[in-house]
Enzyme design. Structure first.
Site, PDB file in Angstrom:
ATOM      1  N   ARG A  45       0.840  -1.202   0.000  1.00 19.50           N
ATOM      2  CA  ARG A  45       0.000   0.000   0.000  1.00 19.50           C
ATOM      3  C   ARG A  45       0.878   1.257   0.000  1.00 19.50           C
ATOM      4  NH1 ARG A  45      -4.849   1.427   4.294  1.00 19.50           N
ATOM      5  NH2 ARG A  45      -3.230   1.014   5.847  1.00 19.50           N
ATOM      6  N   ASP A  57      -3.711   3.522  14.060  1.00 17.99           N
ATOM      7  CA  ASP A  57      -2.892   4.051  12.974  1.00 17.99           C
ATOM      8  C   ASP A  57      -3.420   5.429  12.606  1.00 17.99           C
ATOM      9  OD1 ASP A  57      -5.164   3.642  11.427  1.00 17.99           O
ATOM     10  OD2 ASP A  57      -4.325   1.984  10.276  1.00 17.99           O
TER      11      ASP A  57
END
Length: 540
Positions: A168, A453
């Protein structure tokens, strides 16, 4: 005598050990061409985001696009068949690309590792460059290492036993300040992460029977998916990689993208492999886009917005329906729980919640799901094994029973839950603790037994902003105000100091994190992404 030619890419950073293995001359030439060809379009699309947000503020609603109705109505098109390495995705583990995580994730027993340069990674120069090295080393079979601090050794299993990597890159909105093109402008982080990974690994991955596979984050429209598709076509041609080798899974983690799922798959159809339901960024996107939309758009505590909420059910069921209609994988959301080594009762309760969540996803038709910790892999695997058996996926379940109207996706008012004082306290705590870790270079952080996150930090600060601007009154009679947020933030700093001691507190970035959270949570002008001002702190 003519002046020497300017380098195609200027590297503005202190050199790291082995950096020259990543930033080779040909690799920088490749980045320069990506930047020249695609950054202007990236900039145009970022401007379109602002225009669309202004339209949402004016109309207070969203709808499926009338101009692309023919694509949605055409029953004939499908995405390209999944390659063998991406046929079975029943459990995927996520995490940053540090050396320890690289070995542990590949060895975890999950079918896929989302190797993350985005929300689970703080974009320090070390993380950007060494993360690339770790992946290249893993494919070359040389990622084994011994932790100098603990003395523990980490070794990769044989290649055939390792998880398939789906990398990603950063979202379109973030730049990489340490790499500038010949025009003097920073190269988008998305092109840096994609370009370096593709350049160094695409051919080797094909030799290993896999390929250059990507998760695409923060996508807001099918036009942004079209840009990625053009990047893929160019990159494959430029490096002599067969067309169609790239496969991309798009995170449907913005409210605008939820209205363009079919169009996004259509634009990427030769390179698409699926869509993913990204819960926290999705909630953040709703707050961001409808932040001035009135009380009917005020979300309760983030932990009270479960996947069974009507508007979240509409989103996930539409995703499964769309994916299977077009031959793509539907991948479920994150189980963020981090097992406790000290409290078995906490684990028992949390494991049951994870199991129920994964059972629901498998029963709804998802082909796989995410976990944040290796201990959760067997739990998620069991949920999907019960439904899938020996089948690699359940794309034959077309979910033709699903009927989702445009209004269903933003029916926030149907929620029974309301914001709570404890929810505000938690948002402040998580925001400060996460940002402090991010400023130290850590993008995935265990806080209160959950893996936090950048996405969870975004929803935390966005909810503080929304509740204050909406004048929310909590169950204890207190009203959400800037003064209350400041008081809670000051109390959290003192609590952290008492918890870790003066020396560790002083050595950290606690005051800076406190100040940054209050800036992005209290400023009248809402920052589109927390990571934009945070990145300025990170790079000085």
């Amino acid at each position: 005598m003519s002046a020497p030619a300017s380098p195609p890419v200027v590297v503005d950073a202190e050199p790291l050990p082995r950096q020259e293995e990543v930033l080779t001359g040909p690799a920088l030439d490749f980045l320069a061409e990506l930047h020249r060809r695609f950054t202007p379009r990236r900039n145009e699309l970022l401007a379109r985001r602002a225009e669309r947000r202004a339209e949402i503020a004016r109309t207070g609603t969203l709808d499926f696009l009338p101009g692309t109705a023919e694509i949605r109505a055409d029953e004939s098109w499908r995405v390209a068949p999944a390659p063998p390495a991406l046929q079975d995705r029943r459990v995927e583990i996520t995490g940053p690309t540090d050396r320890k995580m690289t070995v542990n994730a590949l060895n975890s027993g999950a079918r896929v590792w989302l190797a993350d340069f985005e929300d689970a990674s703080s974009p320090t120069w070390e993380n950007v460059i060494l993360g690339q090295l770790n992946l290249t080393d893993a494919y070359a079979g040389r990622a084994d290492f011994t932790d100098a601090r603990t003395g523990k050794s980490y070794a990769l299993r044989p290649q055939e036993e390792l998880a398939t990597v789906v990398m990603r890159p950063r979202g379109w909105h973030l730049d990489e300040r340490h790499l500038k093109g010949a025009d003097g402008e920073p190269i988008p982080g998305a092109l840096v992460d994609f370009g370096l990974y593709f350049f160094h690994n695409a051919a080797r991955l094909l030799e290993l029977g896999k390929g250059p596979y990507f998760y695409l984050p923060k996508t807001e429209s099918h036009l942004e998916a079209r840009l990625w598709n053009d990047v893929f076509v160019f990159a494959q041609d430029q490096l002599g990689i067969p067309q169609g080798s790239v496969r991309a899974t798009v995170l449907i983690e913005t409210i605008t993208a939820a209205y363009e799922m079919e169009e996004i798959l259509y634009e990427l159809r030769d390179h698409a492999s699926g869509l993913n339901a990204g819960r926290w960024d999705y909630l953040f996107s709703i707050v961001k886009n409808f932040r001035d939309g009135g009380p009917e758009f005020v979300l309760p505590d983030r932990n009270l917005v479960t996947m069974t909420a009507p508007f979240m059910r509409a989103y996930t069921e539409l995703l499964v329906r769309t994916c299977h209609k077009r031959g793509a994988h539907a991948i479920g959301g994150m189980a963020a729980f981090i097992p406790s080594r000290k409290d078995a009762e906490v684990n028992k309760v949390a494991f049951e919640k994870v199991r129920a969540d994964k059972d629901r996803e498998a029963a709804d038709g998802f082909d796989g799901s995410w976990v944040a910790h290796p201990d959760l892999v067997p739990i998620a695997m069991e949920s999907f094994d019960k439904v899938l058996g020996d089948r690699p996926h359940q794309k034959d379940r077309l979910r033709e029973d699903v009927r989702v109207e445009a209004a269903d996706l933003i029916d926030i008012a149907s929620l029974d839950a309301k914001p709570t004082y404890a929810g505000l306290v938690n948002a402040v705590q998580v925001g400060i603790r996460y940002i402090e870790a991010w400023l130290r270079g850590l993008g995935a952080v265990a806080i209160f037994n959950l893996m936090e996150d950048a996405a969870t930090a975004e929803i935390s600060r966005s909810q503080i902003w929304q509740w204050i601007n909406a004048g929310v009154e909590f169950e204890n009679g207190e009203r959400a105000t800037p003064e209350l947020a400041r008081r809670l933030a000051a109390a959290e700093l003192e609590a952290v100091r008492a918890e870790i001691g003066d020396e560790a507190f002083t050595a950290g970035h606690w005051q800076e994190a406190h100040d940054l959270l209050l800036t992005v949570a209290l400023d009248e002008e809402y920052a589109d992404f927390l990571t934009l001002p945070a990145y300025r702190h990170l790079t000085g």
